[in-house]
Structure formats: C-alpha cells, structure tokens
Design a protein around this motif. Structure first.
Motif, PDB file in Angstrom:
ATOM      1  N   MET A  99       0.982  -1.129  -0.221  1.00  0.00           N
ATOM      2  CA  MET A  99       0.003   0.202  -0.019  1.00  0.00           C
ATOM      3  C   MET A  99       0.964   1.263  -0.102  1.00  0.00           C
ATOM      4  SD  MET A  99      -3.156  -1.228   0.749  1.00  0.00           S
ATOM      5  CE  MET A  99      -4.270  -2.612   1.328  1.00  0.00           C
ATOM      6  N   PRO A 100       0.410   2.166  -0.783  1.00  0.00           N
ATOM      7  CA  PRO A 100       0.994   3.609  -0.616  1.00  0.00           C
ATOM      8  C   PRO A 100       1.187   4.214   0.708  1.00  0.00           C
ATOM      9  CG  PRO A 100      -0.873   3.772  -1.993  1.00  0.00           C
ATOM     10  CD  PRO A 100      -0.607   2.401  -1.522  1.00  0.00           C
ATOM     11  N   GLU A 101       2.122   4.708   1.353  1.00  0.00           N
ATOM     12  CA  GLU A 101       1.860   5.261   2.849  1.00  0.00           C
ATOM     13  C   GLU A 101       3.318   6.149   2.888  1.00  0.00           C
ATOM     14  OE1 GLU A 101       2.331   2.445   6.128  1.00  0.00           O
ATOM     15  OE2 GLU A 101       3.326   1.017   4.952  1.00  0.00           O
ATOM     16  N   PRO A 102       3.180   7.123   3.843  1.00  0.00           N
ATOM     17  CA  PRO A 102       1.917   7.633   4.495  1.00  0.00           C
ATOM     18  C   PRO A 102       0.763   8.153   3.671  1.00  0.00           C
ATOM     19  CG  PRO A 102       3.710   9.369   4.867  1.00  0.00           C
ATOM     20  CD  PRO A 102       4.239   8.211   4.078  1.00  0.00           C
ATOM     21  N   LEU A 103      -0.418   7.686   4.059  1.00  0.00           N
ATOM     22  CA  LEU A 103      -1.576   7.847   3.037  1.00  0.00           C
ATOM     23  C   LEU A 103      -2.174   9.251   3.393  1.00  0.00           C
ATOM     24  CD1 LEU A 103      -3.778   7.258   0.721  1.00  0.00           C
ATOM     25  CD2 LEU A 103      -4.774   6.036   2.784  1.00  0.00           C
ATOM     26  N   VAL A 104      -2.699   9.867   2.586  1.00  0.00           N
ATOM     27  CA  VAL A 104      -3.615  11.153   2.768  1.00  0.00           C
ATOM     28  C   VAL A 104      -4.911  10.820   1.832  1.00  0.00           C
ATOM     29  CG1 VAL A 104      -3.998  13.669   2.627  1.00  0.00           C
ATOM     30  CG2 VAL A 104      -1.888  12.859   3.251  1.00  0.00           C
ATOM     31  N   ASP A 105      -6.164  10.869   2.257  1.00  0.00           N
ATOM     32  CA  ASP A 105      -7.111  10.773   1.517  1.00  0.00           C
ATOM     33  C   ASP A 105      -8.062  11.905   1.450  1.00  0.00           C
ATOM     34  OD1 ASP A 105      -9.931   9.852   0.646  1.00  0.00           O
ATOM     35  OD2 ASP A 105      -9.620   8.081   1.008  1.00  0.00           O
ATOM     36  N   THR A 106      -7.973  12.575   0.143  1.00  0.00           N
ATOM     37  CA  THR A 106      -8.426  13.857   0.314  1.00  0.00           C
ATOM     38  C   THR A 106     -10.033  13.925   0.288  1.00  0.00           C
ATOM     39  OG1 THR A 106      -8.415  13.702  -2.183  1.00  0.00           O
ATOM     40  CG2 THR A 106      -6.668  14.940  -1.194  1.00  0.00           C
ATOM     41  N   GLN A 107     -10.674  12.794   0.155  1.00  0.00           N
ATOM     42  CA  GLN A 107     -11.844  12.660   0.369  1.00  0.00           C
ATOM     43  C   GLN A 107     -12.235  12.625   1.929  1.00  0.00           C
ATOM     44  OE1 GLN A 107     -14.723   9.247  -0.389  1.00  0.00           O
ATOM     45  NE2 GLN A 107     -15.606  10.647  -1.848  1.00  0.00           N
ATOM     46  N   LEU A 108     -11.519  12.006   2.663  1.00  0.00           N
ATOM     47  CA  LEU A 108     -11.617  11.927   3.785  1.00  0.00           C
ATOM     48  C   LEU A 108     -11.239  13.294   4.883  1.00  0.00           C
ATOM     49  CD1 LEU A 108     -10.123   8.887   6.105  1.00  0.00           C
ATOM     50  CD2 LEU A 108      -9.886  11.263   6.842  1.00  0.00           C
ATOM     51  N   ALA A 109     -10.087  13.736   4.157  1.00  0.00           N
ATOM     52  CA  ALA A 109      -9.807  15.051   4.768  1.00  0.00           C
ATOM     53  C   ALA A 109     -10.804  16.299   4.365  1.00  0.00           C
ATOM     54  CB  ALA A 109      -8.623  15.634   3.870  1.00  0.00           C
ATOM     55  N   GLN A 110     -11.561  16.265   3.150  1.00  0.00           N
ATOM     56  CA  GLN A 110     -12.541  17.044   2.990  1.00  0.00           C
ATOM     57  C   GLN A 110     -13.988  16.900   3.976  1.00  0.00           C
ATOM     58  OE1 GLN A 110     -12.196  19.542   1.024  1.00  0.00           O
ATOM     59  NE2 GLN A 110     -14.284  20.626   1.591  1.00  0.00           N
ATOM     60  N   GLY A 111     -14.188  15.622   4.151  1.00  0.00           N
ATOM     61  CA  GLY A 111     -15.092  15.368   5.538  1.00  0.00           C
ATOM     62  C   GLY A 111     -14.888  16.000   6.731  1.00  0.00           C
ATOM     63  N   LEU A 112     -13.450  16.380   7.069  1.00  0.00           N
ATOM     64  CA  LEU A 112     -13.258  17.033   8.071  1.00  0.00           C
ATOM     65  C   LEU A 112     -13.055  18.432   8.157  1.00  0.00           C
ATOM     66  CD1 LEU A 112     -10.332  14.575   9.502  1.00  0.00           C
ATOM     67  CD2 LEU A 112     -12.664  15.028  10.562  1.00  0.00           C
ATOM     68  N   LEU A 113     -13.528  18.877   6.732  1.00  0.00           N
ATOM     69  CA  LEU A 113     -13.473  20.532   6.653  1.00  0.00           C
ATOM     70  C   LEU A 113     -14.973  20.990   6.266  1.00  0.00           C
ATOM     71  CD1 LEU A 113     -10.370  20.722   4.332  1.00  0.00           C
ATOM     72  CD2 LEU A 113     -10.671  21.507   6.827  1.00  0.00           C
ATOM     73  N   GLY A 114     -15.932  19.983   6.079  1.00  0.00           N
ATOM     74  CA  GLY A 114     -17.202  20.495   5.829  1.00  0.00           C
ATOM     75  C   GLY A 114     -18.368  19.531   5.927  1.00  0.00           C
ATOM     76  N   ASP A 115     -19.487  19.660   5.576  1.00  0.00           N
ATOM     77  CA  ASP A 115     -20.707  18.571   5.718  1.00  0.00           C
ATOM     78  C   ASP A 115     -20.834  17.757   4.655  1.00  0.00           C
ATOM     79  OD1 ASP A 115     -21.448  20.268   4.001  1.00  0.00           O
ATOM     80  OD2 ASP A 115     -23.172  21.269   5.100  1.00  0.00           O
TER      81      ASP A 115
END
Length: 377
Positions: A99-115
């Motif tokens: 697996m690629p790591e360290p991972l940053v999932d930008t969809q998950l990140a966006q979930g912590l920035l908005g609704d």
C-alpha cells in the motif's frame, strides 16, 4: 484557465525507474489508478498515475510489472495523496504488493472540513481550484490501447489537480488544528484495508438484518460468507457471481438439511445446488452442531423502544459535536458504531467507545448519556 498537463507515458521498467528517480525528492506525491473489475474479484489494473508537481507519469501496468524502485517510491516519507482511496489501495496491493504510505485521502480530509463527507473529485477540484473537469471519460475502457488524447488528459488531471487541492486542504486543516486527525484516520484506513481470513470472518456483520436471525442461523450465515469471500478470492470471481449475500441470508433463514430443501430456498438455482450444494449444506450442518456457547450473539432488535431511545440520545451527542465542528455526523461516528454502543449498554458489557481524537471529543458525553438511562433502569 484549465491546465494542460505534461504527460509522460511509461511502459518499460527502465522508464519507470527513471521516473521514480525524478520523483524521489518530491515533497508530496499524487496517485490515482484506473482499473476494470466487472468479471473478477481482484481489480485488473489498467493505469497508474503519479505526479510530484512536474510531469504526470501514466504507467501502463498491462505492459510492465511493478519495479522495486516504484515500491520504494510508494513507501518513502512523502505523503501519498489519493481521493476516495479504498479501491485504489486494492489496485496497489494487487499490482505492487503493498500500500502507498503515509496515506492522505483527500475525500476523508474534506469530510473534516465541511458537511459533505463523500465529495467526489470533480466537485473537490471545483471547490478548491475553481476548474471544471471533463466527465466524458469517467466510464472509459481503460484497458484499450492506445488510449485517446482525451483519456490521457483526463487521467493526468486526476493527479495534477490533486496536489493543488491538498495544498488548500492542508492550509485549512492546519488553521483548524485538524491535520493530525487526518493523519490518524488515514493510518486507520490503511490498517483496515488489508484483506485476510480474519476480515473474511467479519463480512457477515455487514448484514443489517442479522437481528432477525437466531444464533445458530447467524453462525450458518457467518460460515457461508467467510467461505464465499475466500472462494471468490481464490477463483478471482466477483462475489455476486459465486453467490449473493441475499441468497446466503435466505439459506441461513431456512437452514436446509438436504439438496431438495436447498433447492426450495428463494434465489437458489439448480446450477448452484449442483456446483456448491454440498459445501453450503456442510456449513449449515456445522452450524447446527455447534456448541451453544460458541455461537455468535444475536444482535438486539433496533425496533425495541429501549434501543431506539438510547440510540436517539447518543445521536444527539454526536450531532451536537458535529454541528460545532461543521462536519457531517457520520464523520464522527457511524450508525453501526452507535448501535454497538447501545447493544453493549443494554447487555451490561464493556462499551466500545471511540478512541483517538474522536474519543477525546465524544466519550464524556456518550458515557453521560448512557448513565442517564442506567440510573432509571
């Protein structure tokens, strides 16, 4: 104004290793994959895209195997950006063996920035960059060769804009003090993405109607879903081609004792009886003969008033904090997790409270809500 990406097509091991050398010092790497999965359990890799801020490298996994240099790139210290990463991680696991790591999932990140906890890539680019990406190639045949100019551009932009998106997200997350939350959540995504016999044995818990079954029926369903996952992997067939969840559930409901009774179960066709009948009946038989103490506990009915009242109280705690953070409630806790808390509290078991940053924010309120019910029961 839309970007015109600098595209480099990679279809030899030497070219891939040269690309890796040029990307070694990139502070962040954007990744994406295109794949085909209609007839197989494992994704068939069709394209792997990577960009470190310069050219967009489009790697042809049909033409070459993954190299050690690319594996090293996937696991170096640079954050690896992926959007909605779950299926891409399977592609990397299948093609690269890791697996690629360290991972940053930008969809998950966006979930912590908005609704919007499930914002798609095109909307994400529009939101942060102000560009509208073409949609015509979304359902392309990525296995065809040569790829069209439109396909190449579409694939390249999937990684080119991801770097700019993350730059904006990173600034916003840092400002809000949530960057560590993303890192913790993405590490958990990687931990849970490993497929194994242990994870196969947990598939049955996805069934939302388990509470309607008796423990012996649940055990039969658990055995059959575990078997199905392993067989689908070995045979490289979509799990639904082997046997659907709803059919396994129907078999567990009926608990047939022979092929005639099995054939009467809704959804069971003669070819399935002929091909898999003995295996399915064997698992039903094994469940019947299991010791009562070893059977999985039947979930409580979510229709019971005590269950519904506690669930409502716990959701109130989560919703209040979600509103305070400006995020969707499911980003903090999923319904299944809340139901697990309710079940444990009604059974007098240890509460499966959230850990990490979620626990720090929620556990005091969740425990207080549960104690209110315990005080009057």
């Amino acid at each position: 104004m839309p970007v015109t990406p600098d595209i480099r097509w990679i279809d030899t091991a030497a070219a891939l290793d040269a690309a890796c050398a040029s990307l070694t010092d990139a502070p962040v790497l954007a990744l994406d994959t295109e794949f085909f999965r209609e007839k197989t359990f494992h994704p068939v890799p069709a394209l792997v895209q990577v960009c470190g801020g310069g050219p967009a490298y489009l790697i042809d996994p049909q033409a070459l195997a993954c190299t050690d240099a690319f594996r090293a790139l996937l696991t170096n210290a640079a954050p690896k950006l992926l959007h909605a990463s779950s299926e891409d991680l399977e592609v990397f696991a299948h093609w690269a063996g890791l697996m690629p790591e360290p991972l940053v999932d930008t969809q998950l990140a966006q979930g912590l920035l908005g609704d919007d906890a499930a914002m798609g890539y095109q909307r994400l680019v529009e939101h942060w960059v102000g560009e509208t990406l073409p949609k015509e190639e979304t359902r392309s045949n990525w296995l065809e060769r040569p790829l069209s100019e439109a396909q190449l551009s579409y694939a390249a932009l999937d990684v080119v804009y991801l770097l700019e998106v993350w730059q904006h997200q990173h600034e916003a997350l840092t400002r809000l003090g949530r960057l560590d939350w993303v890192a913790a959540d993405c590490a958990e995504v990687l931990a849970q993405s490993e497929r194994s016999e242990a994870s196969d044995g947990q598939w049955y818990l996805r069934q939302r109607q388990l509470w309607r079954l008796a423990p012996v029926q649940i055990e039969a369903y658990r055995l059959m879903t575990t078997w199905r996952e392993g067989e689908a992997r070995v045979r490289d067939l979509p799990r639904g081609w082997l046997i659907h969840d709803k059919v396994l559930y129907a078999i567990a409901e009926r608990m047939p004792e022979n092929r005639y009774e099995l054939a009467e179960v809704e959804g069971v066709k003669p070819p399935l009886v002929k091909r898999e009948g003995d295996a399915l009946l064997g698992m039903v038989r094994k469940a019947r003969h299991s010791d009562a103490e070893s059977l999985p506990a039947a979930p409580l009915s979510p229709m019971l008033p005590p269950f519904k009242k506690r669930l409502k109280a716990l959701k109130k705690v989560v919703n209040a904090d979600a509103e305070l953070l400006g995020v969707a409630p499911e980003v903090l806790m999923r319904r299944r997790e809340l139901e697990g808390l309710v079940t444990a509290s009604l059974r007098g078991e240890r509460l499966p409270l959230p850990s990490g940053w979620r626990g720090e924010r929620l556990n005091e309120g969740l425990e207080a809500a549960i104690k209110e019910f315990e005080a009057v029961s």
